[in-house]
Design an enzyme around this catalytic site. Structure first.
Site, PDB file in Angstrom:
ATOM      1  N   HIS A 181      22.431  42.957  53.099  1.00 30.12           N
ATOM      2  CA  HIS A 181      23.935  42.872  53.121  1.00 30.12           C
ATOM      3  C   HIS A 181      24.188  43.335  54.413  1.00 30.12           C
ATOM      4  CE1 HIS A 181      23.130  42.480  48.931  1.00 30.12           C
ATOM      5  NE2 HIS A 181      24.074  41.807  49.012  1.00 30.12           N
ATOM      6  N   ARG A 284      36.229  26.964  43.944  1.00 25.62           N
ATOM      7  CA  ARG A 284      35.683  27.581  42.699  1.00 25.62           C
ATOM      8  C   ARG A 284      36.482  28.335  42.103  1.00 25.62           C
ATOM      9  NH1 ARG A 284      30.421  27.640  45.969  1.00 25.62           N
ATOM     10  NH2 ARG A 284      28.978  26.358  44.670  1.00 25.62           N
ATOM     11  N   ARG A 318      38.403  22.713  41.715  1.00 23.55           N
ATOM     12  CA  ARG A 318      37.448  22.540  40.578  1.00 23.55           C
ATOM     13  C   ARG A 318      38.197  23.209  39.308  1.00 23.55           C
ATOM     14  NH1 ARG A 318      31.119  23.942  40.749  1.00 23.55           N
ATOM     15  NH2 ARG A 318      32.096  26.007  40.572  1.00 23.55           N
ATOM     16  N   GLU A 417      26.531  16.214  38.808  1.00 27.84           N
ATOM     17  CA  GLU A 417      25.468  17.166  38.886  1.00 27.84           C
ATOM     18  C   GLU A 417      24.422  16.945  37.676  1.00 27.84           C
ATOM     19  OE1 GLU A 417      27.408  20.965  39.392  1.00 27.84           O
ATOM     20  OE2 GLU A 417      28.926  20.507  37.884  1.00 27.84           O
ATOM     21  N   ASN A 440      23.205  21.643  43.806  1.00 31.85           N
ATOM     22  CA  ASN A 440      22.879  22.868  43.464  1.00 31.85           C
ATOM     23  C   ASN A 440      22.388  22.504  41.798  1.00 31.85           C
ATOM     24  OD1 ASN A 440      23.972  23.748  45.776  1.00 31.85           O
ATOM     25  ND2 ASN A 440      25.254  24.798  44.820  1.00 31.85           N
ATOM     26  N   ASP A 441      23.115  21.977  41.168  1.00 38.14           N
ATOM     27  CA  ASP A 441      22.786  21.678  39.876  1.00 38.14           C
ATOM     28  C   ASP A 441      21.901  20.152  39.758  1.00 38.14           C
ATOM     29  OD1 ASP A 441      23.676  23.613  38.180  1.00 38.14           O
ATOM     30  OD2 ASP A 441      25.649  23.279  38.695  1.00 38.14           O
ATOM     31  N   ARG A 451      17.475  26.579  39.145  1.00 40.22           N
ATOM     32  CA  ARG A 451      17.797  26.748  40.424  1.00 40.22           C
ATOM     33  C   ARG A 451      17.780  28.210  40.931  1.00 40.22           C
ATOM     34  NH1 ARG A 451      24.457  25.590  40.130  1.00 40.22           N
ATOM     35  NH2 ARG A 451      24.819  27.232  41.465  1.00 40.22           N
ATOM     36  N   CYS A 488      29.324  18.868  47.902  1.00 38.77           N
ATOM     37  CA  CYS A 488      29.747  20.100  47.937  1.00 38.77           C
ATOM     38  C   CYS A 488      28.565  21.175  47.590  1.00 38.77           C
ATOM     39  CB  CYS A 488      30.981  20.535  47.192  1.00 38.77           C
ATOM     40  SG  CYS A 488      30.569  20.114  45.217  1.00 38.77           S
TER      41      CYS A 488
HETATM   42  C1  PEP Z   1      26.661  22.413  42.554  1.00 39.00           C
HETATM   43  O1  PEP Z   1      26.046  22.479  41.683  1.00 39.00           O
HETATM   44  O2  PEP Z   1      26.127  21.972  43.693  1.00 39.00           O
HETATM   45  C2  PEP Z   1      28.050  23.066  42.921  1.00 39.00           C
HETATM   46  C3  PEP Z   1      28.704  23.039  44.058  1.00 39.00           C
HETATM   47  O3  PEP Z   1      28.468  23.714  41.843  1.00 39.00           O
HETATM   48  P1  PEP Z   1      27.943  25.258  41.558  1.00 39.00           P
HETATM   49  O4  PEP Z   1      27.029  25.557  42.759  1.00 39.00           O
HETATM   50  O5  PEP Z   1      29.257  26.138  41.756  1.00 39.00           O
HETATM   51  O6  PEP Z   1      27.484  25.157  40.268  1.00 39.00           O
HETATM   52 MG    MG Z   2      27.519  23.137  39.663  1.00 38.70          MG
END
Ligand code: PEP
Ligand code: MG
Length: 554
Positions: A181, A284, A318, A417, A440-441, A451, A488
């Protein structure tokens, strides 16, 4: 002049006086008698309360603040407190010894974990332990008279950074991890910071010397000679004059590409605006639902309005994406066997219809005050899009009847996603104004790997050809239908992926604050002529490695 090598945590170059903080470890007793136990427990309680009181780091960015205060949560852990107490009560250990043994045990266990991230928590524990022992032994803080300086220290803590943050030109520590941190805090304040374990701080402690810290080439120069100083002075001058790009940048082939920000609070957006963002590509909104109470429409409206009024740049809100990794105190979702495949994102909207309506009303009302867009997470089917569009339509009618202003043409987008949304995209595209790829998803669902599971790190590969083909397909269909594509997911914040994503046709990167300007710089250097064979290769890449190999050899 002496030159050392280390590894950089935070970029940049610094030149100035070096100050070494080196805490002596005073000898303490290991054992205590039965009569002393009560007093020892009292010392521990008072240590805890003074630590919890004084350690809280306050920063504008609330998300960062909670991250930095993870130290406090580590300390508030009942396991840790009970272990220390039982060592005193049952094993007659002095408080200092009980702390040392407990922390050593925790660090030993963390060291055996596979995840680098978890191993870096060791440095958080070490800095807390050091702070504890310093308080117990009443070690006085050294008076530093130098106005600006480069700090040399064994273990860095967020507290030390906070104390000297306006005077720190740079930091060198002999111990530490990239994701501790303290490291995160230094990075966010953009203080050049390197870790170098070959320095002997005891030797340096009483010396008066200048230092050049070059985190870009990962070198530290102690008492640099005249030539080195003049070379770095020039470098420093040119980096200070560095231009902050506040406009949309374009590649050498005249393609304009927006670089926007991922945020989860208004304060974060203020930092992004100072950093020259082109807008917000992902707001978010989950933070609204972190307490027990339902946020009122009015409360949400004020936040969205403040955001809308802060800029004329576009802001993508979002709608709430609760479930799986995003826990909420307010939405008490039932435990599920496979939460990532269960109720999350769009999928909770029908059940929490009242909350959804308040949320959408707040966004629509705020749209009268700026350039807001709506984006829906976790879309899998066409029916889902039609349902939510109908909800938005109904609310628009309501607002019209109530004579409340809103942006009638507010743009509507979805996140890509899920693999289903990729393969159905030729159908879904007709219903949206824009899309944003959430890698990410998408990567976790495309490759069927969690993930958050550190054991899946090798398989979780954004460069995998299945992911590259998905992005390519989405962009290709979107462009043929005259729609824009943003990205994103964290892949958009990876510096080394910039060229690939431009080639794939991404129109807008939505990224974290620390890389925003670097990505703009990289876009400006991009020249399509260097990659003329890319599209011949795009369906020939057999592995993620072969994609990387292609770019490494350019
Ligand atoms: C993603 O899934 O890439 C995304 C930006 O949404 P989150 O990370 O909030 O699930
Ligand atoms: Mg996501």
């Amino acid at each position: 002049m002496k030159v050392y090598e280390g590894f950089s945590v935070s970029d940049g170059i610094a030149y100035g006086k070096a100050i070494t903080l080196c805490y002596e470890r005073k000898f303490v007793r290991d054992e205590i008698s039965d009569d002393e136990k009560e007093n020892e427990i009292a010392r521990f309680e008072s240590l805890l309360s003074s630590y919890l009181e004084s350690e809280r780091v306050k920063v504008v960015d609330k998300k960062l603040e909670s991250l930095l205060n993870v130290h406090i949560e580590l300390i508030d852990d009942p396991y840790l407190k009970n272990t220390i107490k039982s060592k005193i009560l049952e094993e007659n250990k002095s408080l200092e010894k009980a702390i040392e043994e407990t922390f050593n045990q925790i660090c030993f266990e963390l060291n055996n974990l596979e995840s680098d991230y978890m191993r870096d928590r060791i440095y958080d524990y070490i800095s807390i332990q050091e702070e504890f022992i310093r308080t117990l032994t009443s070690a006085k803080d050294v008076e530093i008279t130098e106005n600006k300086f480069i700090l040399f220290i064994e273990n860095l803590s967020p507290k030390i950074i906070d104390k000297y943050k306006n005077r720190l030109l740079g930091i060198v520590s002999t111990n530490g991890g990239k994701t501790s941190h303290a490291s995160l805090y230094a990075k966010n304040l953009q203080i050049p910071y390197m870790i170098c374990d070959s320095l002997d701080l005891k030797e340096l402690k009483d010396e008066n010397f200048d230092c050049i810290l070059d985190c870009d080439s990962e070198k530290i120069f102690l008492s640099p000679n005249e030539d080195t100083i003049s070379c770095y002075k020039n470098l420093l001058k040119s980096s200070q004059k560095e231009f902050l790009d506040t406009n949309i940048v374009r590649t050498r082939n005249n393609r304009y590409i927006r670089v926007c920000s991922n945020i989860s609070s208004f304060e974060e957006f203020e930092v992004s605006l100072k950093n020259g963002t082109d807008g917000c590509g992902l707001f978010r909104t989950e933070f609204l639902y972190m307490s027990d109470d339902s946020p009122t429409e009015e409360y949400q409206f004020e936040i969205f309005k403040k955001l809308a009024e802060s800029t004329d740049k576009p802001i993508i809100i979002r709608t709430f994406d609760i479930g799986a990794d995003k826990k909420s105190k307010f939405f008490r979702l039932d435990e599920e066997k496979n939460p990532f495949l269960g109720l999350r994102g769009f999928r909770i909207y029908k059940e929490f219809h009242k909350e959804l309506r308040k949320h959408l009303r707040a966004i629509l009302r705020a749209s009268a005050f700026g350039n807001l867009k709506i984006m829906i997470p976790m879309i899998t089917t066409l029916e889902e899009i039609l349902w939510i569009k109908n909800e938005i339509l109904k609310i628009k009618d309501e607002l019209k009847e109530e004579r409340v202003d809103f942006d009638e043409d507010i743009e509507f987008g979805i996140m890509i996603e899920t693999p289903a949304s990729v393969f159905l995209f030729d159908i879904l595209v007709k219903e949206v104004d824009f899309v944003s790829i959430g890698t990410n998803d998408l990567v976790q669902y495309m490759l069927a790997c969690d993930r958050e599971n550190s054991k899946m790190q090798l398989l979780y590969d954004c460069y995998d050809p299945s992911v590259i083909r998905s992005i390519h397909r989405v962009v290709d269909i979107a462009h043929r239908n005259g729609k824009r594509v943003s990205m994103c997911g964290n892949f958009a914040s990876e510096l080394d992926a910039v060229e690939l994503l431009i080639l794939l046709g991404i129109d807008e990167f939505s990224v974290t604050n620390d890389v925003l300007q670097k990505i703009k710089k990289r876009i400006k250097l991009f020249d399509q002529n260097n990659y003329l064979d890319f599209f011949e290769n795009i369906n020939k890449f057999k592995t993620g490695r072969s994609v990387l190999y292609y770019f490494d050899n350019k």
